[in-house]
Design an enzyme around this catalytic site. Structure first.
Site, PDB file in Angstrom:
ATOM      1  N   TYR A 137       0.822  -1.219   0.000  1.00 50.80           N
ATOM      2  CA  TYR A 137       0.000   0.000   0.000  1.00 50.80           C
ATOM      3  C   TYR A 137       0.855   1.269   0.000  1.00 50.80           C
ATOM      4  O   TYR A 137       0.396   2.330  -0.397  1.00 50.80           O
ATOM      5  CB  TYR A 137      -0.932   0.044   1.218  1.00 50.80           C
ATOM      6  CG  TYR A 137      -2.063  -0.968   1.167  1.00 50.80           C
ATOM      7  CD1 TYR A 137      -2.212  -1.820   0.084  1.00 50.80           C
ATOM      8  CD2 TYR A 137      -2.975  -1.063   2.203  1.00 50.80           C
ATOM      9  CE1 TYR A 137      -3.242  -2.752   0.038  1.00 50.80           C
ATOM     10  CE2 TYR A 137      -4.011  -1.987   2.160  1.00 50.80           C
ATOM     11  CZ  TYR A 137      -4.131  -2.822   1.076  1.00 50.80           C
ATOM     12  OH  TYR A 137      -5.146  -3.740   1.039  1.00 50.80           O
ATOM     13  N   LYS A 192       2.919 -15.337   2.805  1.00 49.24           N
ATOM     14  CA  LYS A 192       2.870 -16.109   1.555  1.00 49.24           C
ATOM     15  C   LYS A 192       4.320 -16.421   1.196  1.00 49.24           C
ATOM     16  O   LYS A 192       4.829 -16.086   0.125  1.00 49.24           O
ATOM     17  CB  LYS A 192       2.157 -15.262   0.481  1.00 49.24           C
ATOM     18  CG  LYS A 192       1.847 -15.992  -0.800  1.00 49.24           C
ATOM     19  CD  LYS A 192       0.722 -16.997  -0.675  1.00 49.24           C
ATOM     20  CE  LYS A 192       0.527 -17.744  -1.975  1.00 49.24           C
ATOM     21  NZ  LYS A 192      -0.350 -18.905  -1.866  1.00 49.24           N
ATOM     22  N   ASP A 224      -3.636 -18.012   1.942  1.00 47.90           N
ATOM     23  CA  ASP A 224      -4.790 -18.710   1.354  1.00 47.90           C
ATOM     24  C   ASP A 224      -5.375 -19.709   2.348  1.00 47.90           C
ATOM     25  O   ASP A 224      -6.599 -19.825   2.502  1.00 47.90           O
ATOM     26  CB  ASP A 224      -4.415 -19.385   0.019  1.00 47.90           C
ATOM     27  CG  ASP A 224      -3.028 -20.019   0.034  1.00 47.90           C
ATOM     28  OD1 ASP A 224      -2.256 -19.754   0.976  1.00 47.90           O
ATOM     29  OD2 ASP A 224      -2.714 -20.782  -0.892  1.00 47.90           O
ATOM     30  N   ASP A 248      -5.796  -6.458   5.624  1.00 40.80           N
ATOM     31  CA  ASP A 248      -6.959  -5.704   5.159  1.00 40.80           C
ATOM     32  C   ASP A 248      -8.093  -6.669   4.806  1.00 40.80           C
ATOM     33  O   ASP A 248      -9.252  -6.491   5.209  1.00 40.80           O
ATOM     34  CB  ASP A 248      -6.537  -4.891   3.911  1.00 40.80           C
ATOM     35  CG  ASP A 248      -7.578  -3.877   3.500  1.00 40.80           C
ATOM     36  OD1 ASP A 248      -8.616  -3.778   4.168  1.00 40.80           O
ATOM     37  OD2 ASP A 248      -7.351  -3.188   2.483  1.00 40.80           O
ATOM     38  N   ASP A 252     -11.575  -8.085   7.545  1.00 43.19           N
ATOM     39  CA  ASP A 252     -12.995  -7.974   7.193  1.00 43.19           C
ATOM     40  C   ASP A 252     -13.657  -9.350   7.178  1.00 43.19           C
ATOM     41  O   ASP A 252     -14.815  -9.495   7.570  1.00 43.19           O
ATOM     42  CB  ASP A 252     -13.162  -7.297   5.825  1.00 43.19           C
ATOM     43  CG  ASP A 252     -13.213  -5.783   5.949  1.00 43.19           C
ATOM     44  OD1 ASP A 252     -12.870  -5.270   7.038  1.00 43.19           O
ATOM     45  OD2 ASP A 252     -13.588  -5.112   4.976  1.00 43.19           O
TER      46      ASP A 252
END
Ligand code: NAD
Length: 358
Positions: A137, A192, A224, A248, A252
């Site tokens: 980001y 990852k 994942d 992020d 959620d």
């Protein structure tokens, strides 16, 4: 010593739910002093900017910031840097808030609100820790250009850079291990590392820091798999730490396990323990001004503020227990109401929490 709290209620339902949180804190007679400032759309309307300098100054000189919500669709056509939501990014930057704490708690009385089977989420109490100021980001270089090579050379392409420095991972690792020490001493670190160099460095750093916390079991999970485990067996996760991008998305997902967005608090902290505390939901313009919003996420954000920035653990627990009590007494705002429960307004819910504190 009296602690100073910057109160930034913001837009939409922000002022209504903030009034309830302040009512609860005031009823507890804590050594707190509140100072308010406009932020978001209301600040833009008054001063032409969603995050005026006076608001940043107040936030910086306070022990903690209690934040409501910002945003309204009527500001969606403004230039990006003037939109209400920019105020949150500006405050994160101004205060150096690099940790995001997102608890996902599923109160037993509200399991029916989750889209998962009740037995999977009943009693869920998970803490997701997201790094907030690094990763893809913010990584440079980024931009658009004509692709210099590869199969699509000559075509326009977009690119971003994923990067983390060792000290940046170390500081979030310490926050996560300390949180795990205060809970079940089990930490899941999400990366990852099978594909990304940045993630391998993240994993190596986590392992290095773990040596300072021998009591904590560190488990690594690819992102994942973490996304799958959150919906398959969320209760086996107690504290989860991850970078900005993965956090992020996973935060959620974790929030949705509980089913009721009006119940979820969050905190963003810096290395001095100063923090910004806010509900996970937005400004809900569709129900603003009707006194029907659920104030519990805002009230629980105030509880987090007492715990993480003000060292008032007992008082924080008192608020959390009062919230559990009102739910067990059957009080519900419209968003979490079900047959047989007592439907209450936003302000009546605030009153019920105060009554339950006694
Ligand atoms: P939202 O979270 O505001 O609302 C989504 C839905 O949930 C709406 O139906 C709303 O009525 C309901 N809801 C949310 N909070 C509730 C509560 N406490 N009690 C009862 N119902 C509640 O998301 P949105 O509609 O996508 O966004 C509205 C505005 O909020 C936008 O301008 C958006 O940019 C902004 N926003 C701000 C923040 C923030 O301030 N941190 C976060 C997300 C969105």
């Amino acid at each position: 010593m009296t602690k100073k709290i910057a109160v930034l209620a913001g837009d939409g339902i922000g002022p209504e739910i903030m009034a309830q949180a302040l009512k609860v804190l005031t009823a507890m007679k804590l050594p707190l002093e509140f100072e308010e400032s406009l932020v978001g759309g209301v600040a833009y309307a008054a001063y032409g900017h969603p995050l005026p300098e006076s608001c940043i100054k107040l936030a910086k000189e306070s022990d903690a910031v209690l934040f409501g919500a910002v945003g309204d669709f009527k500001y969606d056509t403004l230039e990006r840097h003037l939109r209400p939501e920019q105020a949150i990014l500006g405050l994160r930057k101004a205060l150096g808030l690099f940790v995001n704490l997102r608890p996902a708690v599923c109160f037993p009385e509200l399991t029916a609100a989750s889209s998962l089977k009740p037995e999977l989420v009943a009693g869920l109490d998970l803490l997701l820790i997201r790094e907030l100021t690094g990763d893809v980001y913010f990584g440079q270089p980024r931009g658009k250009r004509i692709s210099p090579d590869g199969q699509f050379a000559g075509a326009e392409e977009g690119y971003d850079t994923m990067r983390y420095a060792v000290p940046e991972v170390e500081r979030i690792a310490h926050v996560a291990f300390k949180a795990a020490m205060g809970r079940k001493k089990h930490l899941v670190s999400v990366d990852k590392a099978n594909v990304l160099e940045t993630s391998q460095l993240w994993r190596d750093t986590m392992i290095e820091v773990s040596k300072q916390y021998p009591e904590v079991t560190l488990e690594h999970m690819y992102v994942d798999n973490a996304a799958m485990q959150l919906v398959k067996a969320p209760k086996r996760i107690d504290v989860m730490v991850t970078g900005n991008l993965f956090g992020d998305i996973l935060s959620d997902e974790a929030a949705m396990l509980t089913g009721s967005i009006g119940m979820l608090a969050s905190a963003a902290l810096n290395d001095k323990g100063q923090g910004l505390y806010e509900p996970s939901h937005g400004s809900a313009p569709d129900i603003a001004g009707k006194n029907i919003a659920n104030p519990l996420a805002q009230i629980l954000s105030a509880a987090m503020m007492l715990r993480y920035s003000l060292g008032m653990e007992q008082e924080s627990c008192a608020i959390e227990n009062a919230v559990k009590k009102v739910l067990s007494q059957g009080y519900r705002t419209g968003d979490i109401w079900s047959e047989g429960c007592k439907k209450v307004s936003c302000s009546e819910m605030g009153d019920a929490v105060i009554a339950a504190l006694k």
